[in-house]
Scaffold this motif. Structure first.
Motif, PDB file in Angstrom:
ATOM      1  N   GLN A   1       8.891  -4.391   0.535  1.00 50.95           N
ATOM      2  CA  GLN A   1       7.976  -4.166  -0.373  1.00 50.95           C
ATOM      3  C   GLN A   1       7.604  -2.398  -0.121  1.00 50.95           C
ATOM      4  O   GLN A   1       7.493  -2.216   1.215  1.00 50.95           O
ATOM      5  N   VAL A   2       7.647  -2.009  -1.065  1.00 54.30           N
ATOM      6  CA  VAL A   2       7.274  -0.520  -1.060  1.00 54.30           C
ATOM      7  C   VAL A   2       5.791  -0.037  -1.298  1.00 54.30           C
ATOM      8  O   VAL A   2       5.445  -0.486  -2.482  1.00 54.30           O
ATOM      9  N   LEU A   3       5.201   0.456  -0.647  1.00 59.92           N
ATOM     10  CA  LEU A   3       3.819   0.753  -0.633  1.00 59.92           C
ATOM     11  C   LEU A   3       3.423   2.375  -0.124  1.00 59.92           C
ATOM     12  O   LEU A   3       4.396   2.778   0.433  1.00 59.92           O
ATOM     13  N   THR A   4       2.373   2.809  -0.346  1.00 61.34           N
ATOM     14  CA  THR A   4       1.836   4.093   0.151  1.00 61.34           C
ATOM     15  C   THR A   4       0.932   3.885   1.334  1.00 61.34           C
ATOM     16  O   THR A   4       0.782   4.909   1.845  1.00 61.34           O
ATOM     17  N   ALA A   5       0.493   2.871   1.774  1.00 65.19           N
ATOM     18  CA  ALA A   5      -0.132   2.481   2.798  1.00 65.19           C
ATOM     19  C   ALA A   5       0.151   1.082   3.493  1.00 65.19           C
ATOM     20  O   ALA A   5       0.414   0.107   2.531  1.00 65.19           O
ATOM     21  N   LEU A   6      -0.065   0.921   4.649  1.00 67.25           N
ATOM     22  CA  LEU A   6       0.083  -0.203   5.289  1.00 67.25           C
ATOM     23  C   LEU A   6      -1.159  -1.085   5.058  1.00 67.25           C
ATOM     24  O   LEU A   6      -2.341  -0.760   5.111  1.00 67.25           O
ATOM     25  N   PRO A   7      -1.218  -2.441   4.411  1.00 69.65           N
ATOM     26  CA  PRO A   7      -2.162  -3.202   3.953  1.00 69.65           C
ATOM     27  C   PRO A   7      -3.127  -3.443   5.275  1.00 69.65           C
ATOM     28  O   PRO A   7      -2.623  -3.579   6.251  1.00 69.65           O
TER      29      PRO A   7
ATOM     30  N   MET B   1      11.851 -13.522  15.489  1.00 68.87           N
ATOM     31  CA  MET B   1      12.258 -12.257  14.791  1.00 68.87           C
ATOM     32  C   MET B   1      11.086 -11.245  14.768  1.00 68.87           C
ATOM     33  O   MET B   1       9.511 -11.824  14.491  1.00 68.87           O
ATOM     34  N   LEU B   2      11.606 -10.199  14.633  1.00 72.87           N
ATOM     35  CA  LEU B   2      10.592  -9.183  14.570  1.00 72.87           C
ATOM     36  C   LEU B   2      10.178  -8.575  13.382  1.00 72.87           C
ATOM     37  O   LEU B   2      11.150  -8.278  12.650  1.00 72.87           O
ATOM     38  N   HIS B   3       9.021  -8.375  13.187  1.00 75.33           N
ATOM     39  CA  HIS B   3       8.578  -7.840  11.796  1.00 75.33           C
ATOM     40  C   HIS B   3       8.070  -6.373  11.949  1.00 75.33           C
ATOM     41  O   HIS B   3       7.474  -5.798  12.775  1.00 75.33           O
ATOM     42  N   ILE B   4       8.841  -5.553  10.977  1.00 71.37           N
ATOM     43  CA  ILE B   4       8.826  -4.045  11.224  1.00 71.37           C
ATOM     44  C   ILE B   4       8.192  -3.385   9.855  1.00 71.37           C
ATOM     45  O   ILE B   4       8.431  -3.807   8.694  1.00 71.37           O
ATOM     46  N   THR B   5       7.449  -2.348  10.146  1.00 71.92           N
ATOM     47  CA  THR B   5       7.148  -1.467   9.054  1.00 71.92           C
ATOM     48  C   THR B   5       7.830  -0.278   9.138  1.00 71.92           C
ATOM     49  O   THR B   5       7.826   0.457  10.269  1.00 71.92           O
ATOM     50  N   MET B   6       8.344   0.235   8.070  1.00 72.57           N
ATOM     51  CA  MET B   6       8.939   1.551   8.198  1.00 72.57           C
ATOM     52  C   MET B   6       8.550   2.856   7.488  1.00 72.57           C
ATOM     53  O   MET B   6       8.067   2.519   6.208  1.00 72.57           O
ATOM     54  N   ILE B   7       7.982   3.939   8.118  1.00 68.92           N
ATOM     55  CA  ILE B   7       7.523   4.941   7.441  1.00 68.92           C
ATOM     56  C   ILE B   7       8.435   5.769   6.992  1.00 68.92           C
ATOM     57  O   ILE B   7       9.176   6.413   7.966  1.00 68.92           O
ATOM     58  N   GLY B   8       8.652   6.235   5.540  1.00 65.81           N
ATOM     59  CA  GLY B   8       9.431   7.177   5.243  1.00 65.81           C
ATOM     60  C   GLY B   8      10.786   6.216   4.887  1.00 65.81           C
ATOM     61  O   GLY B   8      11.184   5.690   5.631  1.00 65.81           O
ATOM     62  N   CYS B   9      11.288   6.773   3.677  1.00 64.84           N
ATOM     63  CA  CYS B   9      12.739   5.890   3.497  1.00 64.84           C
ATOM     64  C   CYS B   9      13.655   7.032   2.967  1.00 64.84           C
ATOM     65  O   CYS B   9      14.117   6.882   1.665  1.00 64.84           O
ATOM     66  N   GLY B  10      14.142   7.996   3.437  1.00 65.61           N
ATOM     67  CA  GLY B  10      14.884   9.042   3.235  1.00 65.61           C
ATOM     68  C   GLY B  10      16.115   8.552   3.910  1.00 65.61           C
ATOM     69  O   GLY B  10      16.716   7.565   3.738  1.00 65.61           O
TER      70      GLY B  10
ATOM     71  N   GLU C   1      -1.032  10.798   9.329  1.00 68.42           N
ATOM     72  CA  GLU C   1      -1.357  10.131   8.419  1.00 68.42           C
ATOM     73  C   GLU C   1      -1.076   8.654   8.546  1.00 68.42           C
ATOM     74  O   GLU C   1      -1.833   7.787   8.283  1.00 68.42           O
ATOM     75  N   HIS C   2       0.009   8.233   9.249  1.00 69.17           N
ATOM     76  CA  HIS C   2       0.195   6.817   9.463  1.00 69.17           C
ATOM     77  C   HIS C   2       0.249   6.168  10.955  1.00 69.17           C
ATOM     78  O   HIS C   2      -0.204   5.178  11.203  1.00 69.17           O
ATOM     79  N   VAL C   3       0.746   7.046  11.821  1.00 68.54           N
ATOM     80  CA  VAL C   3       1.169   6.745  13.195  1.00 68.54           C
ATOM     81  C   VAL C   3      -0.261   6.587  13.950  1.00 68.54           C
ATOM     82  O   VAL C   3      -0.672   5.521  14.597  1.00 68.54           O
ATOM     83  N   LEU C   4      -1.081   7.680  13.921  1.00 69.37           N
ATOM     84  CA  LEU C   4      -2.451   7.686  14.487  1.00 69.37           C
ATOM     85  C   LEU C   4      -3.184   6.482  14.085  1.00 69.37           C
ATOM     86  O   LEU C   4      -3.836   5.613  14.970  1.00 69.37           O
TER      87      LEU C   4
ATOM     88  N   TYR D   1       7.862  -3.907   5.036  1.00 69.87           N
ATOM     89  CA  TYR D   1       7.407  -2.847   4.360  1.00 69.87           C
ATOM     90  C   TYR D   1       7.940  -1.558   4.630  1.00 69.87           C
ATOM     91  O   TYR D   1       8.070  -1.144   5.803  1.00 69.87           O
ATOM     92  N   VAL D   2       7.991  -0.704   3.395  1.00 73.67           N
ATOM     93  CA  VAL D   2       8.436   0.536   3.635  1.00 73.67           C
ATOM     94  C   VAL D   2       7.301   1.377   2.925  1.00 73.67           C
ATOM     95  O   VAL D   2       6.812   1.276   1.872  1.00 73.67           O
ATOM     96  N   ILE D   3       6.722   2.412   3.898  1.00 66.00           N
ATOM     97  CA  ILE D   3       5.515   3.344   3.326  1.00 66.00           C
ATOM     98  C   ILE D   3       6.254   4.400   2.925  1.00 66.00           C
ATOM     99  O   ILE D   3       6.764   5.150   3.659  1.00 66.00           O
ATOM    100  N   ALA D   4       6.030   4.814   1.405  1.00 69.63           N
ATOM    101  CA  ALA D   4       6.489   5.891   0.899  1.00 69.63           C
ATOM    102  C   ALA D   4       5.450   7.081   0.736  1.00 69.63           C
ATOM    103  O   ALA D   4       4.354   6.634   0.692  1.00 69.63           O
ATOM    104  N   SER D   5       5.752   8.370   0.722  1.00 72.09           N
ATOM    105  CA  SER D   5       4.807   9.140   0.012  1.00 72.09           C
ATOM    106  C   SER D   5       4.096   9.186  -1.269  1.00 72.09           C
ATOM    107  O   SER D   5       5.058   8.508  -2.108  1.00 72.09           O
TER     108      SER D   5
END
Ligand SMILES: NC(=O)C1=CN([C@@H]2O[C@H](COP(=O)(O)OP(=O)(O)OC[C@H]3O[C@@H](n4cnc5c(N)ncnc54)[C@H](O)[C@@H]3O)[C@@H](O)[C@H]2O)C=CC1
Ligand SMILES: O=C([O-])CC(=O)C(=O)O
Length: 267
Positions: free
Chosen positions: A53-59, A1-10, A78-81, A30-34
């Motif tokens: 889980q909704v966070l504002t930054a990746l642990p 299984m692949l584990h994914i983090t998503m930035i933005g959830c609109g 903010e997140h990709v780099l 994880y979903v990273i929200a603003s």
């Protein structure tokens, strides 16, 4: 299984999560929200069987297999780099962000340091495979026209080009390079940027943007000429209900890309 983090959830993020719910090979942890929007995002995800889980930054200790950005241009810085520096492979939807001078080089350097990769997703357009193959033989011209309903140009410089509420016919609101289009229209000209990165580059790809009061589709049309011959594509996308600026195909493009990473055969 692949584990994914998503930035933005609109509009895109929720659409993707709905389609991934029943795929046993993909799990969005994880979903990273603003900042300040965490409660709203948790509310959006309340009906999911196993909401991420909704966070504002990746642990700091999180090691997702993939990070998928579907947030907007600012999320790249903010997140990709930082994720690339940590060795996390990233999929980018807000391709127009790469129109900022120097950002492509910074992304490449971060990915090299992290020994990982960046994938630019086709999003609302098709034919990127053919266009980038045609580039190998040499391209002479790529012209792109993006036509959207008048309401899709609200809160953009299109409002200065015409009165979006009262135009009675299709109106050109922008003509120029893909670089300028992506800078001025960060939520509406990602396709222009994608076509240019696959083809002739941000400064040599000619872009026309049109507000059409009689259309309910996001129409993307491009024509490429070169050593390979001539190629023309017209894609009439349905906008998402949750965001009229964004075509439904963008959601499917993200799901396809994630599936290609997880499944035995990719297409
Ligand atoms: N490549 C393509 O063909 C397309 C690309 N896009 C890009 O995708 C982006 C998202 O599209 P939609 O989901 O329709 O927009 P949306 O506005 O519905 O949702 C974006 C969500 O991301 C969040 N967000 C914004 N900046 C953030 C940050 N720095 N960190 C975390 N979350 C952040 C917002 O709060 C919002 O919830 C657009 O801004 C556009 O750049 C959109 C359509 C097509
Ligand atoms: O979703 C679409 O139709 C395309 C779009 O917004 C973009 O190019 O940024």
């Amino acid at each position: 299984m692949l584990h994914i983090t998503m930035i933005g959830c609109g509009a895109i993020g929720v659409g993707v999560l709905e389609l991934l719910e029943n795929d046993p090979q993909l799990c969005v942890d994880y979903v990273i929200a603003s900042q300040g929007s965490e409660a709203l995002v948790r509310q959006r995800l309340a009906s999911f069987k196993q909401p991420p889980q909704v966070l504002t930054a990746l642990p700091a200790d999180a090691r997702p297999d993939l990070l998928v950005e579907c947030a907007g241009h600012r999320a790249i810085e903010e997140h990709v780099l930082p994720a690339l520096e940590r060795g996390i492979a990233c999929l980018i939807v807000s391709v127009g962000a790469l129109s900022e001078v120097g950002l492509v080089e910074r992304l490449e350097a971060a990915a090299e340091r992290g020994k990982t990769r960046i994938e630019l997703l086709p999003g609302a357009i098709g034919g990127i495979d053919a266009l980038s193959a045609a580039k190998v033989g040499g391209l002479d011209s790529v012209n792109y026209t993006g036509r959207k309903p008048a309401r899709a140009w609200k809160n953009t410089p299109g409002e200065q080009a015409c009165d979006l509420d009262s135009i009675s016919q299709a109106t050109v609101i922008f003509q120029g390079s893909a670089r300028e289009a992506a800078r001025l229209y960060p939520k509406n000209a990602n396709v222009a940027a994608t076509l240019s990165l696959a083809g002739l580059g941000l400064d040599r790809t000619h872009v026309t943007l049109i507000a059409d009061p009689h259309s309910d589709e996001n129409v993307h049309h491009f024509e490429a000429r070169g050593a390979f011959g001539r190629f023309e594509l017209s894609l009439r996308g349905k906008p998402l209900l949750a965001n009229p600026k964004t075509s439904a195909l963008t959601v499917y493009s993200v799901v396809r890309a994630l599936g290609n990473h997880a499944h035995a055969i990719s297409i």
